[in-house]
Design an enzyme around this catalytic site. Structure first.
Site, PDB file in Angstrom:
ATOM      1  N   ASP A 193     -26.548  43.592   1.651  1.00 15.62           N
ATOM      2  CA  ASP A 193     -25.609  43.277   0.373  1.00 15.62           C
ATOM      3  C   ASP A 193     -26.340  43.168  -0.512  1.00 15.62           C
ATOM      4  O   ASP A 193     -26.770  43.901  -1.166  1.00 15.62           O
ATOM      5  CB  ASP A 193     -25.065  41.876   0.879  1.00 15.62           C
ATOM      6  N   GLU A 224     -29.910  45.131  11.795  1.00 12.41           N
ATOM      7  CA  GLU A 224     -28.651  44.767  10.682  1.00 12.41           C
ATOM      8  C   GLU A 224     -26.957  45.699  11.207  1.00 12.41           C
ATOM      9  O   GLU A 224     -26.802  46.827  10.927  1.00 12.41           O
ATOM     10  CB  GLU A 224     -28.677  44.870   9.477  1.00 12.41           C
ATOM     11  N   ARG A 237     -14.488  40.249  13.789  1.00 13.95           N
ATOM     12  CA  ARG A 237     -15.128  40.676  14.040  1.00 13.95           C
ATOM     13  C   ARG A 237     -14.924  41.788  15.774  1.00 13.95           C
ATOM     14  O   ARG A 237     -15.999  43.163  15.816  1.00 13.95           O
ATOM     15  CB  ARG A 237     -16.570  39.572  14.593  1.00 13.95           C
TER      16      ARG A 237
END
Ligand code: PRP
Length: 179
Positions: A102, A98, A164
């Protein structure tokens, strides 16, 4: 630096160095095995591609995609599987890769679901850990960096699908999302 970036939190060089260290740890942990490395789309793609290339042991690749039920729903912990693995994982050593932990909802859902398929093991490798935002207790087994509760983008991480492809992790200017 991109004009929407307030400052660079983690540089390309720092990311590269840390990935090298993580790869050494993973090589050691899974020596003599062939772990199934699972990328969680889309945020983890950059990290995943660099991490796997830094590893020396044989690995297999697979991908999963998760979505939240619309905007804001994620805070309720509701997540939905939109792309499953291609193969069975019974008896396999699985590593979930990942970009960030969060609230922890995504990974706790994934870990629970994958464990129900009777793998030999499931471990988590996360580049970033934003611990201040954690709602469910979940920890990475392999971790890149601990970060503060800042709006981070780049190296896979987005804001409204943008940024990104930045090669570093930056802090997004408030003016971009507070309009
Ligand atoms: C991000 C990130 C993790 C998840 C972490 O994905 O890639 O999957 O959120 O948050 P949590 O710990 O609160 O569950 P996102 O849903 O933004 O999708 P993306 O990877 O396509 O950007």
């Amino acid at each position: 630096m991109h004009p929407d970036v307030d400052s660079i939190l983690i540089s390309e060089e720092q990311i590269k160095k840390r990935i090298q260290e993580l790869a050494v740890k993973l090589d050691k942990e899974y020596e003599g095995k062939r772990p199934l490395m699972v990328s969680i789309l889309k945020g983890s793609v950059m990290f995943y591609a660099d991490l796997l290339r830094a590893m020396s042991i044989p690995v297999e690749m697979d991908f999963m995609a998760i979505s939240s039920y619309g905007a804001g729903a994620k805070s309720s912990g509701e997540v939905k599987l939109i792309k499953d693995l291609d193969r069975k994982i019974e008896g396999r050593d699985v590593v979930i890769v990942e970009d960030i932990i969060d609230s922890g909802y995504t990974l706790s859902y994934l870990k629970r679901m994958l464990y129900s398929r009777k793998p030999a093991s499931v471990k988590i490798c996360a580049l970033l850990d934003k611990y201040a935002r954690r709602v469910v207790p979940i920890e990475a087994d392999f971790k890149g960096f601990d970060i503060e509760d800042e709006f981070v983008i780049g190296y896979g991480l987005d804001y409204a699908e943008r940024y990104r492809n930045l090669p570093y992790i930056g802090i997004l200017k408030r003016s971009v999302y507070e309009k």
